[in-house]
Design an enzyme around this catalytic site. Structure first.
Site, short mmCIF file in Angstrom:
data_model
loop_
_atom_site.label_atom_id
_atom_site.label_comp_id
_atom_site.label_asym_id
_atom_site.label_seq_id
_atom_site.Cartn_x
_atom_site.Cartn_y
_atom_site.Cartn_z
CB SER A 700 -0.98 -0.01 1.17
OG SER A 700 -0.27 0.11 2.37
CE LYS A 743 -2.98 1.20 5.26
NZ LYS A 743 -2.95 0.69 3.89
#
Ligand code: ADP
Length: 815
Positions: A700, A743
């Site tokens: 990611s 996140k």
């Protein structure tokens, strides 16, 4: 006079002709390696060396006289004059015995001390010039006393020694000359060569006797010590034999009288216990069998302890005892709400579970999955588990699986091993005391990590409703029913859990909390609990935390997804105030931002929002870690070189590949990026992901790496308030990522303004709390080209490019 008690072979008078000639003489010489012959003493000597044999032969032509003298070093094969001691003994050779194996033994008797003056020949044997040494035979009063003292010591030694015959003392008693007495004792005592030679060289009889008395006293000490040790050992042996006979007698008497002994009493007690506890037939049968073995064993047999411990386990494990569930769903719902703020999904799932149980009644539910509470530390997984147990009226037990290395830790060791124990599951069941506790298996994600053998196979058996009604523990060696247990597992992240285990589990996420939630949890639960735990519960000591102070604690003193450290800091403040109250000092009633520093010291985490600058080659990613989410800065530096790409910062393989993909994308889009002129073959690129030495992995960070790289190449700074996450493909597509909520919360905690996310993650936005949606701007992208205008500052224009790029932020609109 006869000295033949030792050997009984010949009489001294046969050989000894004590001549008075004190003249120099020339004698064959026999060097001795490690014995000393004393005057008047009979000594057998074995002779082997060529020159020595020849010397003995020569002695037969010399009135059977030979001189024996000790070698300074026994290893020397052919000693010369310098290798011999100065003082030796003139000896009469009595018998010469040639043995069948070729060696020769001689029997000789010492005559008198002699001094070696020189050597007249060395071949074929040594001949030496000697001077006989006179010794005084005078006995003074003092010598007389010394002789008696020595004799009395010697008597004791003979008494204690196992090698000296009583005759030795008689012989000594009959000697009247001090020198002879000393020589006799020196030859009888167990002395080493050096000491014997020393005694030989003391020419004054009194001095020799004195020295001997010291050696005798030493010998006596050693013998006394030996004897006391021997006595002790003997006593010990006697005692245990006595005990054994006494016990046997006691048994016999007790059985005559119809009484029972201790072991029988223990067996009886165990029998009573077996009768009183409720256990399945197969367990009872096993217990009785072991008990019968115990009865048949002598009490001192090593196995007695092992069997007893095993029987204790059988008796103390719960086999049938269960608590009744409180299945009133309304009540349980209330109890859960009373103890925990939020967590709607988890609470709902628990109530459903109960509903199913209630409807199933007594029937076992074979297909019900195991719940797995997954989320960062401190998000209430354990404490919710505890509340569920309380609400249901079940016992609560937990076992941490973190760091488990061995199947045996779960299943136990066979009883044949010394110190064997059941595994953790059975041990914990004993603690629970009922067969239906709520059993929490913590850190199931930490099991597979360093496993040797296969613990997950054992865990599967524990958790699988189709197998766990007969769980097998190696120690127990009997099937144990775990099917009534309500298992809940916990994990920080799901990835490391072995797939077979994960399949069995229904995951309930415990997301990280945002500031507002933390505030509410602190107010409703943490503060009241800490106040009462620290003795500040009563009205007159109540302590108020201002909102601002709490927010500062959350922001500057803790940096976490859960509330564990927050609770710790609150406890810290409470303790300090409690101390002042206890010491009767004026205690504050309010905790304010200003007073925080006094209690907690300087802030632990400095938010670097203010210090952040727009930088070339530095982009902020966001990562999903065990502790929730965290910022993940990526730095890129360019140097003259040869087309190398270096990736550092403890990156996993997947992350390294992301870095390569980012570079390939950039190179293949050089034209659009306006970096046609860059010669990549003459450039070395270094991508570094700092922040501690934490291993990092996953795809990611792809768009973050590409952004930092392009920023470095086109020399345009990355905006300081933008964070991003997304996988990148070679063609520049942006793919979705996991852990969106954690996140985004991390970006929020860090005070960022804009977050770039993959378009395909837009559907997950329902998980994001409204408050966060309000504070942040979300930009969803499908391609790398959409990332750059948002992330990079325009050339020469410090304004945000967002508007310039014609993009509108997609923000808090619910999907
Ligand atoms: P975990 O097991 O997830 O690591 P814990 O259950 O140990 O976390 O929680 C840490 C502390 O935070 C506990 O004292 C717990 O009561 C408290 N806590 C966490 N979440 C909540 C919540 N939603 N409501 C009330 N207290 C909470």
């Amino acid at each position: 006079m006869s000295y033949d008690f030792e050997f009984g072979l010949f009489n001294i008078d046969d050989f000894l002709d004590e001549g008075d000639d004190n003249h120099l003489g020339d004698y064959p010489l026999l060097p001795l390696r490690d014995t000393v012959v004393f005057p008047h003493m009979v000594a057998p000597l074995s002779v082997g060396r060529d020159r020595s044999l020849k010397a003995v032969e020569a002695a037969t032509n010399n009135d059977n006289l030979i001189v024996v003298v000790g070698q300074r070093d026994p290893e020397i094969q052919e000693p010369g004059l310098d290798d011999l001691h100065d003082i030796g003994v003139e000896m009469v050779v009595g018998r010469i015995l040639r043995l069948p194996d070729g060696s020769t033994n001689i029997l000789g008797q010492g005559r008198r001390r002699v001094k070696i003056l020189g050597v007249s020949q060395t071949q074929p044997y040594i001949r030496a010039q000697i001077q006989p040494l006179q010794e005084s035979k005078k006995v003074t009063l003092g010598t007389e006393a010394l002789m008696r003292a020595v004799l009395s010591l010697f008597e004791k030694v003979v008494h204690l020694s196992r090698s000296l015959p009583e005759d030795a003392y008689v012989a000594a008693m009959n000697l009247s000359e001090p020198g002879q007495l000393a020589d006799l004792l020196a030859s009888l005592l167990d002395l080493d060569f050096q000491k014997r030679q020393e005694l030989l060289e003391i020419l004054d009889p009194t001095a020799r006797l004195q020295r001997l008395s010291i050696l005798l006293a030493n010998e006596l000490d050693v013998l006394e010590l030996e004897s006391s040790i021997h006595t002790k050992v003997q006593k010990e042996v006697d005692r245990s034999q006595r005990e054994y006979f006494l016990r046997e007698q006691m048994r016999a008497i007790q059985s005559e009288l119809g009484e029972i002994d201790i072991q029988t009493a223990e067996v009886q007690e165990m029998e009573d216990k077996l009768d009183s506890v409720d256990m399945p037939d197969y367990v009872l049968a096993r217990a009785k069998k072991e008990l019968a073995r115990l009865k048949a064993m002598p009490p001192a047999a090593p196995e007695v302890g092992i069997i007893r411990t095993y029987l204790d386990w059988l008796v103390e494990l719960p086999w049938t005892k269960a608590t009744a569930d409180n299945l009133s769903i309304g009540e349980v719902a209330k109890a859960l709400d009373a103890n925990h703020h939020g967590l709607p999904k988890a609470k709902e799932r628990i109530l459903e579970y109960m509903a199913v149980r209630k409807l199933a009644g007594e029937k076992p539910i074979t297909r019900s999955p195991i719940l797995c509470f997954a989320g960062p530390p401190g998000t209430g997984k354990t404490s919710l588990g505890r509340s569920i147990a309380e609400a249901l009226g079940r016992e609560f037990v937990r076992v941490s699986l973190g760091g488990i290395r061995d199947e045996a830790e779960i299943r136990g060791h066979r009883r044949t091993y010394i110190g064997a124990m059941p595994g953790r599951i059975i041990q914990t069941m004993r603690t629970a005391g009922t067969i239906n506790p709520l059993f929490m298996l913590d850190e199931i994600d930490k099991v597979g990590a360093d496993f040797r053998g296969d613990p997950s196979a054992a865990l599967l058996e524990v958790l699988d409703p189709e197998q766990n009604f007969e769980f097998s523990d190696h120690y127990l060696d009997l099937p144990y029913d775990l099917s009534k247990v309500m298992f809940i597992t916990t994990a920080n992240i799901l990835d490391p859990i072995p797939p077979a285990l994960r399949d069995r589990m229904e995951v309930i996420e415990f997301p990280g909390y945002i500031e507002e939630e933390k505030l509410a949890i602190a107010r409703k639960f943490l503060i009241p609990r800490q106040l009462s735990e620290n003795g500040l519960g009563r009205q007159e000591h109540q302590l108020l935390f201002s909102d601002k102070a709490l927010r500062t604690m959350i922001r500057d003193y803790t940096y976490e997804a859960g509330v564990r450290n927050l609770e710790r800091e609150i406890a810290n403040v409470c303790r300090k105030v409690a101390r002042r109250v206890a010491e009767d000092k004026p205690a504050p009633r309010q905790v304010t931002v200003q007073s925080l520093g006094k209690y907690l010291g300087p802030p632990h985490f400095l938010r670097d929002e203010e210090d952040r600058v727009d930088e070339i080659g530095l982009a902020l990613g966001i990562a999903w870690t065990e502790a929730g989410g965290d910022l993940l800065p990526v730095e890129v530096t360019l140097m003259d070189g040869k087309g190398g790409l270096m990736l550092t910062g403890q990156l996993g393989e997947v992350m390294q590949e992301s870095g390569q993909a980012a570079l390939s994308y950039t190179r293949s889009h050089a034209h659009e990026l306006n970096i046609d002129g860059v010669d990549f073959d003459k450039l070395d690129i270094h991508i570094h992901v700092p922040e501690g030495a934490i291993p990092k992995d996953g795809p990611s960070a792809g768009i973050t790496m590409a952004t930092a790289l392009i920023s470095a190449l086109i020399e345009r700074p990355v905006h300081r308030d933008v964070a991003m996450t997304g996988e990148i493909t070679l063609r520049g597509r942006v793919l979705p990522i996991g852990g969106l909520r954690e996140k985004v919360l991390a970006a929020h905690r860090a005070g960022l303004k804009t977050v770039l996310l993959p378009k395909q993650n837009q559907k997950d936005m329902v998980e994001i709390p409204k408050r966060v949606k309000r504070d942040l701007t979300f930009v969803f992208v499908e391609r790398m080209e959409e990332v750059l205008p948002v992330a990079l500052l325009p050339e020469g224009n410090p304004e945000r490019v967002l508007e310039g790029a014609g993009l509108r932020p997609i923000s808090s609109r619910p999907n």
